[in-house]
Design a protein around this motif. Sequence first.
Motif, mmCIF file in Angstrom:
data_model
loop_
_atom_site.group_PDB
_atom_site.id
_atom_site.type_symbol
_atom_site.label_atom_id
_atom_site.label_comp_id
_atom_site.label_asym_id
_atom_site.label_seq_id
_atom_site.Cartn_x
_atom_site.Cartn_y
_atom_site.Cartn_z
ATOM 1 N N GLU A 87 1.133 -1.071 -0.177
ATOM 2 C CA GLU A 87 -0.205 0.107 0.229
ATOM 3 C C GLU A 87 1.151 1.236 -0.037
ATOM 4 N N ARG A 88 0.564 2.181 -0.477
ATOM 5 C CA ARG A 88 0.778 3.466 -1.243
ATOM 6 C C ARG A 88 -0.270 4.644 -0.304
ATOM 7 N N ALA A 89 0.623 5.424 -0.006
ATOM 8 C CA ALA A 89 0.019 7.050 -0.019
ATOM 9 C C ALA A 89 0.680 7.827 -0.013
ATOM 10 N N LEU A 90 0.194 9.285 -0.930
ATOM 11 C CA LEU A 90 0.814 10.429 -1.062
ATOM 12 C C LEU A 90 -0.171 11.315 -1.478
ATOM 13 N N ARG A 91 0.186 12.423 -0.598
ATOM 14 C CA ARG A 91 -0.522 13.644 -0.137
ATOM 15 C C ARG A 91 -0.640 14.898 -1.328
ATOM 16 N N VAL A 92 -1.564 14.405 -1.782
ATOM 17 C CA VAL A 92 -2.006 15.638 -3.158
ATOM 18 C C VAL A 92 -2.159 17.408 -2.679
ATOM 19 N N GLN A 93 -1.411 17.923 -2.386
ATOM 20 C CA GLN A 93 -1.761 19.253 -2.824
ATOM 21 C C GLN A 93 -2.987 20.712 -3.442
ATOM 22 N N ARG A 94 -3.854 21.267 -2.963
ATOM 23 C CA ARG A 94 -4.218 21.620 -3.916
ATOM 24 C C ARG A 94 -5.390 21.463 -4.557
ATOM 25 N N PRO A 95 -5.999 19.976 -5.089
ATOM 26 C CA PRO A 95 -6.481 19.077 -6.045
ATOM 27 C C PRO A 95 -7.729 20.009 -6.137
ATOM 28 N N SER A 96 -8.328 20.215 -8.091
ATOM 29 C CA SER A 96 -9.635 20.399 -8.289
ATOM 30 C C SER A 96 -10.514 19.000 -7.950
ATOM 31 N N ASN A 97 -11.973 19.360 -8.089
ATOM 32 C CA ASN A 97 -12.491 18.275 -8.241
ATOM 33 C C ASN A 97 -12.494 17.389 -9.207
ATOM 34 N N VAL A 98 -11.263 17.426 -10.083
ATOM 35 C CA VAL A 98 -11.293 16.355 -11.516
ATOM 36 C C VAL A 98 -10.661 15.629 -10.700
ATOM 37 N N SER A 99 -11.145 14.172 -11.322
ATOM 38 C CA SER A 99 -10.055 13.269 -11.113
ATOM 39 C C SER A 99 -10.872 11.590 -11.922
ATOM 40 N N ILE A 100 -9.632 11.089 -12.212
ATOM 41 C CA ILE A 100 -9.652 9.863 -12.811
ATOM 42 C C ILE A 100 -8.611 8.489 -12.720
ATOM 43 N N LEU A 101 -9.344 7.287 -13.058
ATOM 44 C CA LEU A 101 -8.471 6.859 -13.075
ATOM 45 C C LEU A 101 -8.423 4.985 -13.979
ATOM 46 N N VAL A 102 -6.850 5.807 -15.064
ATOM 47 C CA VAL A 102 -7.566 4.741 -16.571
ATOM 48 C C VAL A 102 -5.873 3.686 -16.352
ATOM 49 N N SER A 129 8.032 -0.321 -6.448
ATOM 50 C CA SER A 129 6.207 0.651 -5.902
ATOM 51 C C SER A 129 6.210 1.665 -5.488
ATOM 52 N N GLN A 130 7.071 2.403 -6.483
ATOM 53 C CA GLN A 130 6.807 4.432 -5.638
ATOM 54 C C GLN A 130 5.626 4.732 -6.674
ATOM 55 N N LEU A 131 5.330 5.390 -5.236
ATOM 56 C CA LEU A 131 4.440 6.261 -6.510
ATOM 57 C C LEU A 131 4.637 7.970 -6.440
ATOM 58 N N ARG A 132 4.771 8.036 -8.267
ATOM 59 C CA ARG A 132 4.932 9.845 -7.864
ATOM 60 C C ARG A 132 4.118 10.373 -8.710
ATOM 61 N N CYS A 133 4.465 11.990 -8.868
ATOM 62 C CA CYS A 133 4.136 12.621 -10.429
ATOM 63 C C CYS A 133 4.776 12.612 -11.553
#
Length: 529
Positions: A87-102, A129-133
Amino acid sequence: MLKLLNLPQEVLVNIFSQTDFSDYVTLCRVHFTFFQIFQANMSLKYQIACQIAGVVDNRSCNIPLHKRFEILKRVESGWHYLDFDFERALRVQRPSNVSILVDGFFIAGDADSPTTIRYFKLPSCGEESQLRCLGGFTLNGDDDQCIFHVDLDISQDLIAIGTARSKAEENSPDISTVEIHLLQFSTGEPHPLAQIPTFSIGSPESAIDAFRITGKYATIIASSDFAVSLSVLDWTTSKVRMARDIICQNCLFDMIFLSQSLVLVSNPKDAALELYTIPEQDDAIAHEPILTLRLPAAKRRYSGILCETETRRSRSCTPHSPQPYHNSFEKSVISFAISIECQEWTEVNYSFLMVVHRSALVDLCLQKAQSPGSAIRCQWKSWGPKVTRWFPPPGTTPLFITAASGQRCAVINHTRDRLTVLDFNPLNILRCLHAKKRGDTDDWGVNRASSVVTSTSFIRHNAFKKKIASSLPYKSISHPSSFYRKNIFPASKMNLYLDNERVVQFAMKEKEWAILDISHVGRKSPSKA
């Protein structure tokens, strides 16, 4: 039989590669030699494993065949036990209401830059197993534009971004200027297959509620104060291929493709699912449904019917996708989040979940085509109880935060402490029933609960005039959600996403920050399954 056994093994392997799972079972029962050939050939083993799991191999993937087989086996075993290998978790700063997973990419908008989206490569089997932008897109244009929707089709290297004018006081779409931008996901340049890469949609009186990309088509839903407009565009030419206007107020419609040319519209105004065929002629437009499937009669009006399902058609070669395999479009299920008013013209609704196999709805259309004299409207009792499964709410509490992928649905209950995965794959259900018949017992682990339901269930609820019967078999397994286990509770909004190897939860606290939490499915210990 002897002539078949005397054929060279290479020829037999070629013949067996054309078989499906039922043929495989028959051949193995006919002669032990055939079973040995299947077991000795990795390509045949992987092909059968893909058919059982309801996935399509991505032949463009550079992962070796034996490794793909191991990944599929480990992930499918993980789904059976609802086991997570990391399991991995990431804090995302200032997101908008737009999000999808594909296809292993999570895409989110940026509240500080309304014309920017960021995309994250999610960790997978056999990878770091790194979660990154990985980066993002910023659209060139006026400063008062904002992104309100995005869709991704990795098989076509296509990302579709919807923008609208933003009002002075907040980033909310101005209904007069809505545009769709068709870009290459790999480069950010205009997509070469689109004759008009940026085009306007809707009218000055309407707002775009949603759009989806499926193959060469885009489904678009636009609404005004008293009407809803449903249309299908060929995004390569920008030609309209289907159009329907419905006089309606405060209803949530949805629209998806069932096959390459068959469109389903969920119509809460008429309490029905409408099926349309895209005409073969390029200049023809579909206006009327070929089949209408009525839903159970309610005491008050249906206020919304929203769909969750696979929207990308499966391809055996998808060069731009890192995934070793993809969910089968044809074998997938569709989940309908159905809302019915508790009291007339109020915002309080009863929420129900209805699930059906996509192929069941396609088969109903085929039956209609073979019987041209049959009624265009099918009452609920003539089609629904046999092929659907309904799940009721507890009282008036919003029950479902849902997601669907392949033949699975994920549900988080209203207290957000329990994650349940519903599996509608008939072969997985059959395996569980055979194991139970043999007396085999599975070690489900701590805090897990599993069951298989094959009998008809009945919902007796105040929202409906009569009880609802539904019979679609399913297997369920549940355990505490990751936010509950980690003591993370969303302050304002939570989205749930699902793909063939992950459960993703995205919790936002207003527009200040969000937690992107990924639970990767995989069996940690050797599997019995």
